[in-house]
Design a protein around this motif. Structure first.
Motif, PDB file in Angstrom:
ATOM      1  N   UNK A 367      31.280  51.057  35.475  1.00 50.92           N
ATOM      2  CA  UNK A 367      30.933  51.483  36.842  1.00 50.92           C
ATOM      3  C   UNK A 367      29.415  51.466  36.980  1.00 50.92           C
ATOM      4  N   UNK A 368      28.948  51.850  38.179  1.00 54.09           N
ATOM      5  CA  UNK A 368      27.500  51.920  38.405  1.00 54.09           C
ATOM      6  C   UNK A 368      26.851  50.560  38.521  1.00 54.09           C
ATOM      7  N   UNK A 369      27.619  49.557  38.917  1.00 50.11           N
ATOM      8  CA  UNK A 369      27.071  48.198  38.991  1.00 50.11           C
ATOM      9  C   UNK A 369      26.969  47.745  40.438  1.00 50.11           C
ATOM     10  N   UNK A 370      25.978  46.918  40.684  1.00 53.14           N
ATOM     11  CA  UNK A 370      25.820  46.282  41.982  1.00 53.14           C
ATOM     12  C   UNK A 370      26.828  45.133  42.088  1.00 53.14           C
ATOM     13  N   UNK A 371      27.220  44.794  43.323  1.00 52.83           N
ATOM     14  CA  UNK A 371      28.240  43.745  43.460  1.00 52.83           C
ATOM     15  C   UNK A 371      27.728  42.364  43.055  1.00 52.83           C
ATOM     16  N   UNK A 372      26.413  42.245  42.833  1.00 46.46           N
ATOM     17  CA  UNK A 372      25.891  40.949  42.388  1.00 46.46           C
ATOM     18  C   UNK A 372      25.811  40.857  40.859  1.00 46.46           C
ATOM     19  N   UNK A 373      26.211  41.908  40.159  1.00 49.90           N
ATOM     20  CA  UNK A 373      26.099  41.908  38.696  1.00 49.90           C
ATOM     21  C   UNK A 373      27.098  40.936  38.066  1.00 49.90           C
ATOM     22  N   UNK A 374      26.719  40.253  36.987  1.00 52.76           N
ATOM     23  CA  UNK A 374      27.650  39.294  36.346  1.00 52.76           C
ATOM     24  C   UNK A 374      28.999  39.911  35.980  1.00 52.76           C
ATOM     25  N   UNK A 379      34.235  35.615  35.887  1.00 54.79           N
ATOM     26  CA  UNK A 379      35.560  35.818  35.301  1.00 54.79           C
ATOM     27  C   UNK A 379      35.377  36.143  33.814  1.00 54.79           C
ATOM     28  N   UNK A 380      35.799  37.344  33.406  1.00 53.77           N
ATOM     29  CA  UNK A 380      35.630  37.765  32.004  1.00 53.77           C
ATOM     30  C   UNK A 380      36.830  37.325  31.182  1.00 53.77           C
ATOM     31  N   UNK A 381      38.015  37.393  31.757  1.00 53.86           N
ATOM     32  CA  UNK A 381      39.259  36.986  31.094  1.00 53.86           C
ATOM     33  C   UNK A 381      39.504  37.811  29.834  1.00 53.86           C
ATOM     34  N   UNK A 382      39.351  39.117  30.016  1.00 52.91           N
ATOM     35  CA  UNK A 382      39.572  40.064  28.931  1.00 52.91           C
ATOM     36  C   UNK A 382      39.818  41.435  29.537  1.00 52.91           C
ATOM     37  N   UNK A 383      40.060  42.470  28.699  1.00 50.98           N
ATOM     38  CA  UNK A 383      40.442  43.789  29.222  1.00 50.98           C
ATOM     39  C   UNK A 383      39.241  44.639  29.667  1.00 50.98           C
ATOM     40  N   UNK A 384      38.456  44.072  30.566  1.00 47.55           N
ATOM     41  CA  UNK A 384      37.237  44.741  31.037  1.00 47.55           C
ATOM     42  C   UNK A 384      37.240  44.694  32.562  1.00 47.55           C
ATOM     43  N   UNK A 385      37.142  45.872  33.204  1.00 45.12           N
ATOM     44  CA  UNK A 385      37.118  45.868  34.670  1.00 45.12           C
ATOM     45  C   UNK A 385      35.899  46.628  35.187  1.00 45.12           C
ATOM     46  N   UNK A 386      35.518  46.322  36.403  1.00 46.67           N
ATOM     47  CA  UNK A 386      34.402  47.015  37.054  1.00 46.67           C
ATOM     48  C   UNK A 386      34.907  47.755  38.280  1.00 46.67           C
ATOM     49  N   UNK A 387      34.387  48.968  38.483  1.00 46.94           N
ATOM     50  CA  UNK A 387      34.789  49.775  39.646  1.00 46.94           C
ATOM     51  C   UNK A 387      33.612  49.871  40.608  1.00 46.94           C
ATOM     52  N   UNK A 388      33.898  49.643  41.897  1.00 50.23           N
ATOM     53  CA  UNK A 388      32.861  49.702  42.931  1.00 50.23           C
ATOM     54  C   UNK A 388      33.301  50.683  44.023  1.00 50.23           C
ATOM     55  N   UNK A 402      33.580  39.036  48.436  1.00 54.31           N
ATOM     56  CA  UNK A 402      32.254  38.628  47.952  1.00 54.31           C
ATOM     57  C   UNK A 402      32.384  37.965  46.569  1.00 54.31           C
ATOM     58  N   UNK A 403      33.079  36.862  46.541  1.00 58.49           N
ATOM     59  CA  UNK A 403      33.302  36.140  45.283  1.00 58.49           C
ATOM     60  C   UNK A 403      33.581  34.678  45.602  1.00 58.49           C
ATOM     61  N   UNK A 404      33.271  33.807  44.645  1.00 65.57           N
ATOM     62  CA  UNK A 404      33.569  32.383  44.856  1.00 65.57           C
ATOM     63  C   UNK A 404      35.060  32.118  44.644  1.00 65.57           C
ATOM     64  N   UNK A 405      35.751  33.072  44.003  1.00 64.79           N
ATOM     65  CA  UNK A 405      37.174  32.869  43.710  1.00 64.79           C
ATOM     66  C   UNK A 405      38.033  33.398  44.847  1.00 64.79           C
ATOM     67  N   UNK A 406      39.311  33.013  44.853  1.00 65.56           N
ATOM     68  CA  UNK A 406      40.227  33.494  45.892  1.00 65.56           C
ATOM     69  C   UNK A 406      41.671  33.396  45.445  1.00 65.56           C
ATOM     70  N   UNK A 407      41.948  33.942  44.258  1.00 57.99           N
ATOM     71  CA  UNK A 407      43.309  33.772  43.750  1.00 57.99           C
ATOM     72  C   UNK A 407      44.255  34.854  44.274  1.00 57.99           C
ATOM     73  N   UNK A 408      44.040  36.109  43.840  1.00 58.26           N
ATOM     74  CA  UNK A 408      44.933  37.151  44.360  1.00 58.26           C
ATOM     75  C   UNK A 408      44.121  38.413  44.632  1.00 58.26           C
TER      76      UNK A 408
END
Ligand code: NAD
Length: 478
Positions: A367-374, A379-388, A402-408
């Motif tokens: 947590x505590x991350x800006x939405x522009x943070x890597x 895509x991390x593709x591992x058990x790591x999530x960010x909360x905003x 606010x992402x280049x992706x659009x899957x689900x």
């Protein structure tokens, strides 16, 4: 076990490099040896697929379906063994892996049954005495290039509709799912598919991908994997005017609104984020929480994540196993290190006994991350999530998109009006309310928007559109 190619109905030992596969749950255990193909193997597979296509394409769809039904029965009978091999090869927890194999069985039966469904439409003509109609015809030879994260279901959701539609297939599975691929091909061999209808070539994408895509006999390509590989494949196909489909990466968001059922949201987000160790294209990797419920939700999430323990994939109770390979481990751990340096660690799971010698990554919530943070963008593709945190619904949708992706994407709320707005406004191919981001059913279309997908869909009836060409026929009988 050593991998083999299956080309033109013959089992062959390719002569390229070898890779020893170690169980990602217990690296001291050798699972088998993968032998990689050379250009010559690809050339042979293309020719075998072309030779077989003429006969296969003229069978009735019902006759082709009968082969798929046989393959389904054989896979179901081998479910436990195939699931165990796949778990050993790429580390998916065994209960989850068994579910995946069963999905493969359902997919084979679903497409087998298409053999007796309608394949076109009658369109009234403006002229009398003219019958005008459409019908589906096969594309020809299809290359199927698959990733390692669903070693059974993804190949089958491509191969089954491709074959049912009358195409023949050259299948290049991922390096880290090659042993499972051999076992699937063995089951197809036992189902007595005609020689050359399905051809398995084990290989390294970077070494033989170009040769495969340049094969003169190729008519179509269906690819699932990373966005960077997929965009390169799309470019090559477009230059040859080959029909292509590229299913690629994701950075999927779950939005929790202030009126959400917090317990339901936490359970769905844990499952979406950490099943398959977060190695799903549809995995939840960003959680966007409306401020009034932020503290309550993050506390419930913290408790739930802190109680998860990574465990060996074959342990019956394993919920979160290792990541699949050394490459995956290094990549995901670099994001874990980044989170430790640059984020607030909101929660981190533990490790069960027996996890000393594997590619285990404990689940982590940053947590505590800006939405522009890597950590929020890539895509991390591992058990790591960010909360905003989000100010309101509009802010949450803005962050979600606010992402280049659009899957689900998913939304947790009891407000039907906002649910409908989300389904309209979220820029993703699969949008789900009060459900996790992963888990779209096989009979429904699967695919994304933006950089997640090319312009076709997989699974359900949509797959039939990709694996066939539509012919418009008119006959004057007046
Ligand atoms: P990857 O792109 O590295 O590899 C996918 C496949 O492409 C493998 O078989 C690989 O050997 C092959 N390949 C690699 N380079 C190639 C080339 N130049 N030419 C031809 N083939 C080549 O992806 P991966 O690491 O196996 O899988 C993880 C990625 O897959 C993630 O980004 C994930 O989001 C994505 N994925 C997407 C979906 C979806 O349906 N959208 C589903 C599962 C996984």
């Amino acid at each position: 076990m050593a991998s083999r190619n299956w080309i033109g109905g013959e089992w062959q030992d390719p002569s390229g490099d070898e890779m020893v596969v170690c169980n990602p749950s217990a690296l001291q255990e050798e699972v088998g040896v993968v032998r990689f193909s050379t250009k010559d193997d690809i050339a042979q597979a293309g020719e075998a697929a072309r030779r077989a296509q003429a006969g296969w394409g003229t069978l009735t769809p019902a006759a082709r379906g009968a082969y798929l039904f046989r393959a389904a029965g054989l896979l179901e009978a081998s479910l436990a063994e195939v699931a165990e091999l796949a778990s050993r090869e790429m580390g998916k927890p065994i209960t989850e892996m068994r579910g995946e194999v069963m999905r493969g069985v359902h997919l084979l039966r679903y497409y087998a049954a298409e053999g007796v469904r309608s394949i076109g439409a009658v369109i009234p003509s403006n002229e009398s005495g003219v019958l005008q109609y459409t019908k589906r015809v096969p594309l020809g030879v299809t290359a199927v290039i698959t990733p390692w994260n669903f070693p059974v279901a993804i190949p089958l959701w491509k191969i089954a509709p491709a074959l049912l539609c009358g195409n023949t297939v050259i299948w290049k599975p991922a390096e880290h799912a090659s042993l499972t691929a051999v076992r699937i091909a063995e089951l197809f061999a036992s189902a007595q598919f005609p020689a050359g209808v399905l051809n398995l070539v084990i290989g390294q994408g970077h070494a033989i991908g170009d040769v495969l895509l340049a094969h003169k006999e190729l008519d179509a390509v269906s690819f699932t994997g990373s966005t960077s590989t997929g965009l390169g494949i799309a470019e090559r196909c477009a230059r040859r005017n080959l029909k292509y489909q590229t299913e690629m990466g994701g950075k999927n968001a779950a939005i929790v609104l202030k009126d959400a059922d917090v317990a339901q949201a936490v359970a769905a987000i844990i499952s979406g984020a950490f099943r398959s160790a977060g190695q799903k294209c549809t995995a939840t990797s960003r959680v966007i929480v409306e401020r009034p419920v932020y503290e309550t939700f993050t506390e419930a999430l913290r408790q739930a994540v802190n109680s998860i323990q990574v465990a060996p994939a074959l342990a019956p109770e394993a919920y979160l196993g290792p990541v699949a390979s050394a490459g995956q481990y290094e990549k995901v751990m670099s994001y874990v290190a980044m989170a430790r340096r640059e984020a607030d660690i909101l929660a981190e799971g533990g490790a069960a006994a027996g996890t000393e010698h594997g590619y285990y990554v404990r689940p982590l919530v940053a947590a505590g991350l800006d939405s522009s943070h890597p950590l929020i963008r890539e895509e991390i593709f591992g058990p790591v999530i960010g909360v905003l945190p989000a100010d309101d619904f509009e802010d949450a949708i803005r962050l979600c998109n606010e992402t280049v992706y659009g899957l689900s994407a998913s939304l947790f709320t009891r407000d039907l009006r906002l649910a409908h707005r989300f389904l309209d406004e979220a820029e993703a191919g699969m949008v789900r309310v009060n459900q996790e981001t992963a888990g779209v059913e096989y009979q429904a279309p699967f695919g994304g928007l933006k950089q997640s997908s090319s312009h076709t869909r997989e699974q359900g009836q949509a797959a039939l559109d990709f694996y066939s060409a539509l012919k418009t026929c008119a006959i004057n009988f007046g």
